[in-house]
Design a protein around this motif. Structure first.
Motif, mmCIF file in Angstrom:
data_model
loop_
_atom_site.group_PDB
_atom_site.id
_atom_site.type_symbol
_atom_site.label_atom_id
_atom_site.label_comp_id
_atom_site.label_asym_id
_atom_site.label_seq_id
_atom_site.Cartn_x
_atom_site.Cartn_y
_atom_site.Cartn_z
ATOM 1 N N THR A 122 -0.250 -1.005 -8.788
ATOM 2 C CA THR A 122 0.109 -1.770 -9.849
ATOM 3 C C THR A 122 1.762 -2.688 -9.398
ATOM 4 O O THR A 122 2.143 -2.335 -8.243
ATOM 5 C CB THR A 122 0.713 -0.834 -10.940
ATOM 6 O OG1 THR A 122 1.617 0.054 -10.717
ATOM 7 C CG2 THR A 122 -0.461 -0.089 -11.690
ATOM 8 N N ALA A 123 1.967 -3.508 -10.295
ATOM 9 C CA ALA A 123 3.416 -4.153 -10.016
ATOM 10 C C ALA A 123 4.803 -3.428 -10.555
ATOM 11 O O ALA A 123 4.345 -2.635 -11.543
ATOM 12 C CB ALA A 123 3.141 -5.609 -10.648
ATOM 13 N N PRO A 124 5.659 -3.649 -10.105
ATOM 14 C CA PRO A 124 6.885 -3.033 -10.355
ATOM 15 C C PRO A 124 7.357 -3.362 -11.799
ATOM 16 O O PRO A 124 6.636 -4.468 -12.359
ATOM 17 C CB PRO A 124 7.941 -3.133 -9.334
ATOM 18 C CG PRO A 124 7.476 -4.568 -8.725
ATOM 19 C CD PRO A 124 5.819 -4.357 -8.891
ATOM 20 N N SER A 125 8.193 -2.989 -12.740
ATOM 21 C CA SER A 125 8.618 -3.410 -13.849
ATOM 22 C C SER A 125 9.824 -4.565 -13.312
ATOM 23 O O SER A 125 10.735 -4.650 -12.563
ATOM 24 C CB SER A 125 9.418 -2.290 -14.274
ATOM 25 O OG SER A 125 10.080 -2.868 -15.441
ATOM 26 N N PHE A 126 9.445 -5.483 -14.305
ATOM 27 C CA PHE A 126 10.484 -6.596 -14.342
ATOM 28 C C PHE A 126 11.341 -6.888 -15.731
ATOM 29 O O PHE A 126 11.938 -7.824 -15.825
ATOM 30 C CB PHE A 126 9.700 -8.041 -14.105
ATOM 31 C CG PHE A 126 8.975 -8.362 -12.870
ATOM 32 C CD1 PHE A 126 9.825 -8.520 -11.490
ATOM 33 C CD2 PHE A 126 7.905 -7.792 -12.372
ATOM 34 C CE1 PHE A 126 9.539 -8.488 -10.335
ATOM 35 C CE2 PHE A 126 7.462 -7.825 -11.266
ATOM 36 C CZ PHE A 126 8.154 -8.115 -9.855
ATOM 37 N N ARG A 288 7.068 -5.478 -3.485
ATOM 38 C CA ARG A 288 6.612 -4.117 -3.183
ATOM 39 C C ARG A 288 5.763 -3.711 -4.267
ATOM 40 O O ARG A 288 5.705 -4.288 -5.409
ATOM 41 C CB ARG A 288 7.690 -3.072 -2.937
ATOM 42 C CG ARG A 288 8.445 -3.366 -1.813
ATOM 43 C CD ARG A 288 9.680 -2.096 -1.786
ATOM 44 N NE ARG A 288 10.551 -2.316 -0.753
ATOM 45 C CZ ARG A 288 10.458 -2.062 0.598
ATOM 46 N NH1 ARG A 288 9.140 -1.487 0.952
ATOM 47 N NH2 ARG A 288 11.043 -2.405 1.626
ATOM 48 N N TRP A 289 5.012 -2.674 -4.049
ATOM 49 C CA TRP A 289 4.284 -2.005 -5.201
ATOM 50 C C TRP A 289 5.134 -1.328 -6.167
ATOM 51 O O TRP A 289 5.993 -0.871 -5.742
ATOM 52 C CB TRP A 289 3.042 -1.108 -4.635
ATOM 53 C CG TRP A 289 1.961 -1.587 -3.736
ATOM 54 C CD1 TRP A 289 1.970 -1.466 -2.291
ATOM 55 C CD2 TRP A 289 1.130 -2.540 -4.086
ATOM 56 N NE1 TRP A 289 0.978 -1.962 -1.879
ATOM 57 C CE2 TRP A 289 0.459 -2.741 -2.756
ATOM 58 C CE3 TRP A 289 0.653 -3.236 -5.138
ATOM 59 C CZ2 TRP A 289 -0.926 -3.770 -2.825
ATOM 60 C CZ3 TRP A 289 -0.486 -4.230 -5.159
ATOM 61 C CH2 TRP A 289 -1.221 -4.407 -3.900
ATOM 62 N N GLY A 290 4.268 -1.338 -7.550
ATOM 63 C CA GLY A 290 5.078 -0.481 -8.434
ATOM 64 C C GLY A 290 4.839 1.024 -8.398
ATOM 65 O O GLY A 290 4.153 1.371 -7.321
ATOM 66 N N ASP A 291 5.765 1.783 -8.855
ATOM 67 C CA ASP A 291 5.588 3.215 -8.686
ATOM 68 C C ASP A 291 4.441 3.884 -9.259
ATOM 69 O O ASP A 291 4.096 5.074 -8.740
ATOM 70 C CB ASP A 291 6.931 3.939 -9.574
ATOM 71 C CG ASP A 291 8.084 3.518 -8.792
ATOM 72 O OD1 ASP A 291 8.454 3.269 -7.737
ATOM 73 O OD2 ASP A 291 9.255 3.524 -9.913
ATOM 74 N N GLN A 292 3.801 3.252 -10.071
ATOM 75 C CA GLN A 292 2.492 3.816 -10.551
ATOM 76 C C GLN A 292 1.381 3.637 -9.878
ATOM 77 O O GLN A 292 0.642 2.501 -9.905
ATOM 78 C CB GLN A 292 2.051 3.271 -12.128
ATOM 79 C CG GLN A 292 3.026 3.703 -13.051
ATOM 80 C CD GLN A 292 2.843 3.163 -14.568
ATOM 81 O OE1 GLN A 292 2.109 2.153 -14.696
ATOM 82 N NE2 GLN A 292 3.586 3.743 -15.563
ATOM 83 N N LEU A 293 1.071 4.593 -8.997
ATOM 84 C CA LEU A 293 -0.064 4.623 -7.965
ATOM 85 C C LEU A 293 -1.072 5.702 -8.327
ATOM 86 O O LEU A 293 -0.694 6.867 -8.366
ATOM 87 C CB LEU A 293 0.421 4.524 -6.489
ATOM 88 C CG LEU A 293 -0.782 4.630 -5.452
ATOM 89 C CD1 LEU A 293 -1.618 3.466 -5.630
ATOM 90 C CD2 LEU A 293 -0.205 4.732 -4.264
#
Length: 466
Positions: A122-126, A288-293
């Motif tokens: 997932t993507a990180p939060s914006f 970078r990738w988001g924290d939800q992997l």
């Protein structure tokens, strides 16, 4: 008193089209395309020769057709553009994925014994957005107000409302002034490059975890994958990937002892954590990738802990036919800035499109072609990709289908079988237009529905027979 029925203008046009002398042949062409919503018209000819003697064995010319042209399917993968062609693309993607999980289509059945997982990146939060949350079948407040402060613009960073999945507020920012639209667009634009960095990092991580060099790893293990991109409601892409470990020769080769699902899981998490793409501009942004992997084992049986291969294949195939329109935007390129205000899109998507146009002409971002990909909210990568050795290719599946249809047509017409080693086919085709003309969409949609119904009945019959 007799009342004459009234028909819509579209129905009148459809009846007028059916009365034309070329309608029967045109309708057969439409059925051959599967009921394509925007078929391509071609002019040209095809000549089949005996390669030894030069004798002409068969000739086909569009000039001899009652229509004056030949119709061929558009092949568009998007369900919003062509339901007929996207259904074919969906089926092909399903077979591509499932053959890499349980064998078939030239892949040995032993591949189901190889370590494989279904991973979601997932993507990180914006910025804070409204979200659908549930637990135990009950919908929960997306962001309780009491747990969140007031943002610098005087708006609460909490919501407190319960949003159902189809709520149009899901994915929309709680504060549009706080939301990092530039970061979100640039993340989409570099998501494909971030995936490449992940695939390049995986061999190094695997080698380190196994305590060997990369050269030794190449002689022991091969990494294979197939992925699809999906848009989240907030307009950011995330990737679903089937990742598998094989022996050095690919799916025909069993990986050595010690190469397990647990090892693959650890490698994915470590490689994702260290993957990054540096955006070289004044923002000093690192993608970078988001924290939800999420990483789940894939099993043949749905009763085991993990996810079944059939469910994975169906999930990937479903999203292979969708695009950014599922995130509230449009499925066609946007040419001019003045068009943006008139688009029937969510306000969040409109702001992301405006951001694409705003950044497009700035020197650091010109190579990203953000104006061209603004309807995709900046994402410019492929929606579905696979490594070379994962399974069969879409091209192979399409060629097999074309060969089958050609053979069925030959049998229907009573033509003799031709030896491909002794014949030569020469063809010349010219583009003559695309789309359906006045009165034709009704008949194309009717053909698509009939074909879809026939396929559904055949599938149900096959299930009962099995």
């Amino acid at each position: 008193m007799t009342v004459s029925p009234t028909f819509s203008s579209d129905m009148v046009a459809a009846m007028e089209r059916a009365a034309m002398p070329d309608f029967a042949r045109w309708q057969r062409m439409v059925y051959a395309t599967g009921g394509c919503a925007q078929p391509v018209r071609l002019h040209g000819e095809r000549v089949t020769l005996d390669s030894r003697t030069g004798e002409v064995l068969d000739v086909y010319r569009t000039a001899d057709e009652p229509t004056g042209f030949l119709l061929t399917a558009c092949g568009n993968r998007r369900a919003s553009r062509c339901p007929a062609c996207s259904a074919v693309y969906k089926d092909d993607t399903y077979h591509l994925i499932i053959s890499g999980l349980r064998g078939g289509k030239g892949v040995p059945e032993e591949v189901r014994e190889h370590p494989r997982v279904f991973a979601t990146f997932t993507a990180p939060s914006f910025g804070a957005v409204h979200a659908h949350r549930e637990k135990g079948g009950k919908t929960l407040p997306c962001r309780p107000r009491r747990d969140h402060p007031i943002c610098p613009h005087g708006r609460s960073e909490g919501c407190g409302r319960r949003h159902e999945l189809d709520d149009p507020q899901v994915g929309q920012p709680l504060c549009v002034d706080c939301y990092d639209y530039i970061g979100a667009v640039l993340w989409n634009a570099h998501a494909g490059a971030l995936w490449r960095e992940f695939t390049k990092a995986m061999p190094s991580v695997l080698a380190r975890l196994l305590g060997i060099t990369r050269a030794e790893l190449r002689r022991m293990v091969r990494l294979s994958y197939a992925k699809v991109a999906e848009y989240q409601a907030r307009g950011l892409v995330h990737f679903h990937a089937v990742i598998r470990l094989d022996g050095p020769d690919g799916p025909t080769d069993q990986p050595p002892d010690g190469v397990s699902v647990e090892l693959l899981d650890r490698a994915i998490r470590q490689a994702a954590q260290q993957s990054a793409v540096r955006v070289t501009d004044g923002l000093s942004l690192t993608v970078r990738w988001g924290d939800q992997l999420d990483v789940r084992p894939v099993y043949v049986s749905p009763d085991l802990e993990g996810v079944s291969d059939q469910r994975v294949a169906a999930y990937v195939a479903k999203y292979a036919t969708k695009g950014a329109e599922s995130a509230g935007t449009v499925d066609r390129p946007i040419r001019q800035p003045w068009e943006i205000a008139r688009l029937k899109v969510s306000e969040h998507a409109r702001r992301m499109i405006y951001t694409c146009f705003s950044l497009a002409d700035l020197p650091p971002y010109r190579e990203l072609l953000l104006r061209q990909w603004s309807h995709m909210l900046g994402y410019r990568g492929h929606f579905s990709t696979k490594s070379r050795h994962y399974s069969i290719t879409l091209g192979d599946l399409r060629q097999a289908r074309a060969d089958y249809r050609a053979e069925q047509a030959r049998i229907f017409l009573g033509l003799p079988a031709l030896d491909p080693d002794k014949t030569l086919t020469v063809a010349e085709w010219r583009y003559a237009g695309s789309g359906l003309r006045n009165g034709e969409p009704f008949w194309a949609e009717l053909a698509r529905q009939r074909i879809a119904t026939a396929r559904r009945i055949a599938l149900e019959r096959d299930k009962h027979v099995a």
